[in-house]
Design a protein around this motif. Sequence first.
Motif, PDB file in Angstrom:
ATOM      1  N   MET A 296      35.693   3.254  42.077  1.00 57.79           N
ATOM      2  CA  MET A 296      36.149   4.368  42.899  1.00 57.79           C
ATOM      3  C   MET A 296      35.418   5.640  42.472  1.00 57.79           C
ATOM      4  SD  MET A 296      38.118   5.887  45.199  1.00 57.79           S
ATOM      5  CE  MET A 296      39.235   4.616  45.686  1.00 57.79           C
ATOM      6  N   ILE A 297      34.897   6.347  43.427  1.00 52.30           N
ATOM      7  CA  ILE A 297      34.219   7.619  43.163  1.00 52.30           C
ATOM      8  C   ILE A 297      35.229   8.740  43.308  1.00 52.30           C
ATOM      9  CG2 ILE A 297      32.481   9.210  44.048  1.00 52.30           C
ATOM     10  CD1 ILE A 297      30.750   6.751  44.660  1.00 52.30           C
ATOM     11  N   ASN A 298      35.251   9.628  42.308  1.00 54.26           N
ATOM     12  CA  ASN A 298      36.155  10.771  42.314  1.00 54.26           C
ATOM     13  C   ASN A 298      35.395  12.043  42.677  1.00 54.26           C
ATOM     14  OD1 ASN A 298      38.603   9.458  41.209  1.00 54.26           O
ATOM     15  ND2 ASN A 298      37.254   9.145  39.457  1.00 54.26           N
ATOM     16  N   LEU A 299      35.989  12.827  43.563  1.00 49.19           N
ATOM     17  CA  LEU A 299      35.435  14.114  43.949  1.00 49.19           C
ATOM     18  C   LEU A 299      36.428  15.196  43.550  1.00 49.19           C
ATOM     19  CD1 LEU A 299      34.294  13.195  47.578  1.00 49.19           C
ATOM     20  CD2 LEU A 299      32.904  13.157  45.496  1.00 49.19           C
ATOM     21  N   TYR A 300      35.945  16.204  42.871  1.00 47.88           N
ATOM     22  CA  TYR A 300      36.753  17.365  42.506  1.00 47.88           C
ATOM     23  C   TYR A 300      36.213  18.531  43.318  1.00 47.88           C
ATOM     24  CZ  TYR A 300      38.158  14.262  38.811  1.00 47.88           C
ATOM     25  OH  TYR A 300      38.652  13.175  38.130  1.00 47.88           O
ATOM     26  N   TYR A 301      37.113  19.245  43.995  1.00 51.10           N
ATOM     27  CA  TYR A 301      36.615  20.298  44.879  1.00 51.10           C
ATOM     28  C   TYR A 301      37.435  21.573  44.771  1.00 51.10           C
ATOM     29  CZ  TYR A 301      40.376  19.396  48.259  1.00 51.10           C
ATOM     30  OH  TYR A 301      41.590  19.267  48.871  1.00 51.10           O
ATOM     31  N   ASP A 302      36.753  22.662  45.088  1.00 51.34           N
ATOM     32  CA  ASP A 302      37.357  23.990  45.133  1.00 51.34           C
ATOM     33  C   ASP A 302      37.034  24.562  46.503  1.00 51.34           C
ATOM     34  OD1 ASP A 302      38.642  26.308  44.388  1.00 51.34           O
ATOM     35  OD2 ASP A 302      37.291  26.791  42.730  1.00 51.34           O
ATOM     36  N   SER A 303      38.048  25.080  47.200  1.00 50.20           N
ATOM     37  CA  SER A 303      37.862  25.605  48.545  1.00 50.20           C
ATOM     38  C   SER A 303      38.720  26.844  48.719  1.00 50.20           C
ATOM     39  CB  SER A 303      38.255  24.538  49.574  1.00 50.20           C
ATOM     40  OG  SER A 303      37.990  24.969  50.880  1.00 50.20           O
ATOM     41  N   ARG A 304      38.122  27.908  49.219  1.00 48.56           N
ATOM     42  CA  ARG A 304      38.886  29.129  49.464  1.00 48.56           C
ATOM     43  C   ARG A 304      39.155  29.318  50.949  1.00 48.56           C
ATOM     44  NH1 ARG A 304      35.979  34.388  48.124  1.00 48.56           N
ATOM     45  NH2 ARG A 304      35.252  34.065  50.219  1.00 48.56           N
ATOM     46  N   THR A 305      38.124  29.183  51.774  1.00 52.65           N
ATOM     47  CA  THR A 305      38.275  29.428  53.208  1.00 52.65           C
ATOM     48  C   THR A 305      38.578  28.164  54.003  1.00 52.65           C
ATOM     49  OG1 THR A 305      35.917  29.122  53.628  1.00 52.65           O
ATOM     50  CG2 THR A 305      36.656  31.371  53.089  1.00 52.65           C
ATOM     51  N   GLY A 306      38.488  27.017  53.341  1.00 47.46           N
ATOM     52  CA  GLY A 306      38.730  25.742  54.010  1.00 47.46           C
ATOM     53  C   GLY A 306      37.454  24.985  54.339  1.00 47.46           C
ATOM     54  N   ASN A 307      36.288  25.617  54.206  1.00 49.45           N
ATOM     55  CA  ASN A 307      35.038  24.935  54.532  1.00 49.45           C
ATOM     56  C   ASN A 307      34.793  23.723  53.644  1.00 49.45           C
ATOM     57  OD1 ASN A 307      34.143  26.466  56.731  1.00 49.45           O
ATOM     58  ND2 ASN A 307      33.295  28.034  55.387  1.00 49.45           N
ATOM     59  N   VAL A 308      34.943  23.885  52.341  1.00 49.62           N
ATOM     60  CA  VAL A 308      34.725  22.750  51.426  1.00 49.62           C
ATOM     61  C   VAL A 308      35.783  21.685  51.667  1.00 49.62           C
ATOM     62  CG1 VAL A 308      34.688  22.022  49.001  1.00 49.62           C
ATOM     63  CG2 VAL A 308      33.529  24.130  49.684  1.00 49.62           C
ATOM     64  N   GLU A 309      37.011  22.093  51.895  1.00 44.92           N
ATOM     65  CA  GLU A 309      38.070  21.115  52.148  1.00 44.92           C
ATOM     66  C   GLU A 309      37.782  20.300  53.409  1.00 44.92           C
ATOM     67  OE1 GLU A 309      42.755  20.839  51.441  1.00 44.92           O
ATOM     68  OE2 GLU A 309      42.094  22.655  52.483  1.00 44.92           O
ATOM     69  N   ARG A 310      37.278  20.939  54.466  1.00 43.44           N
ATOM     70  CA  ARG A 310      36.915  20.208  55.687  1.00 43.44           C
ATOM     71  C   ARG A 310      35.778  19.215  55.391  1.00 43.44           C
ATOM     72  NH1 ARG A 310      38.468  25.037  57.844  1.00 43.44           N
ATOM     73  NH2 ARG A 310      36.443  26.038  57.769  1.00 43.44           N
ATOM     74  N   PHE A 311      34.794  19.654  54.615  1.00 44.83           N
ATOM     75  CA  PHE A 311      33.694  18.773  54.213  1.00 44.83           C
ATOM     76  C   PHE A 311      34.237  17.562  53.460  1.00 44.83           C
ATOM     77  CE2 PHE A 311      30.472  17.488  51.093  1.00 44.83           C
ATOM     78  CZ  PHE A 311      29.344  17.339  51.886  1.00 44.83           C
ATOM     79  N   ILE A 312      35.078  17.806  52.468  1.00 45.12           N
ATOM     80  CA  ILE A 312      35.666  16.733  51.655  1.00 45.12           C
ATOM     81  C   ILE A 312      36.475  15.777  52.526  1.00 45.12           C
ATOM     82  CG2 ILE A 312      37.459  16.270  49.916  1.00 45.12           C
ATOM     83  CD1 ILE A 312      34.812  17.046  48.655  1.00 45.12           C
ATOM     84  N   ASN A 313      37.285  16.323  53.424  1.00 45.00           N
ATOM     85  CA  ASN A 313      38.107  15.469  54.293  1.00 45.00           C
ATOM     86  C   ASN A 313      37.255  14.537  55.140  1.00 45.00           C
ATOM     87  OD1 ASN A 313      40.539  16.405  53.308  1.00 45.00           O
ATOM     88  ND2 ASN A 313      40.744  17.993  54.875  1.00 45.00           N
TER      89      ASN A 313
END
Length: 135
Positions: free
Chosen positions: A1-18
């Motif tokens: 399983m690959i783990n991704l750790y992310y930080d998002s302020r405006t939601g752009n990174v979160e949308r990418f991760i999703n």
Amino acid sequence: MINLYYDSRTGNVERFINKVIQVTGWKAIRIEEHMEISEPGHLVTYTTNFGKVPDKTAQLLTMQSHMIYSVTSSGNRNWGRNYAIAADKISTEFEIPTAMKFELSGTLEDINQFIDIIKNQYYDSKRGSEKLDIA
């Protein structure tokens, strides 16, 4: 399983991760203050204030950079030479290879490129691999 750790302020990174986890089923964990990582993984963050690494990202790396295999950063091309520069700064300071950079929440091509890089070019998870520095 690959783990991704992310930080998002405006939601752009979160949308990418999703989008990435929809395609891959990989595990994604949002960075919180004073967070401890129990499993190694890849970092996806953003660039803030025209070239600064976000505080929560910097805090995590200060304590646990040895658990991070690669860094990817979002940014806005309007920032010119500071576009997604957080990846460059993290890579230099913590000796973590840069996987890639993407604009805002990324395109479908960015999503596919990220998955390909993490899956096929960094499958052995050896930190410091020169193969990753393609951004």
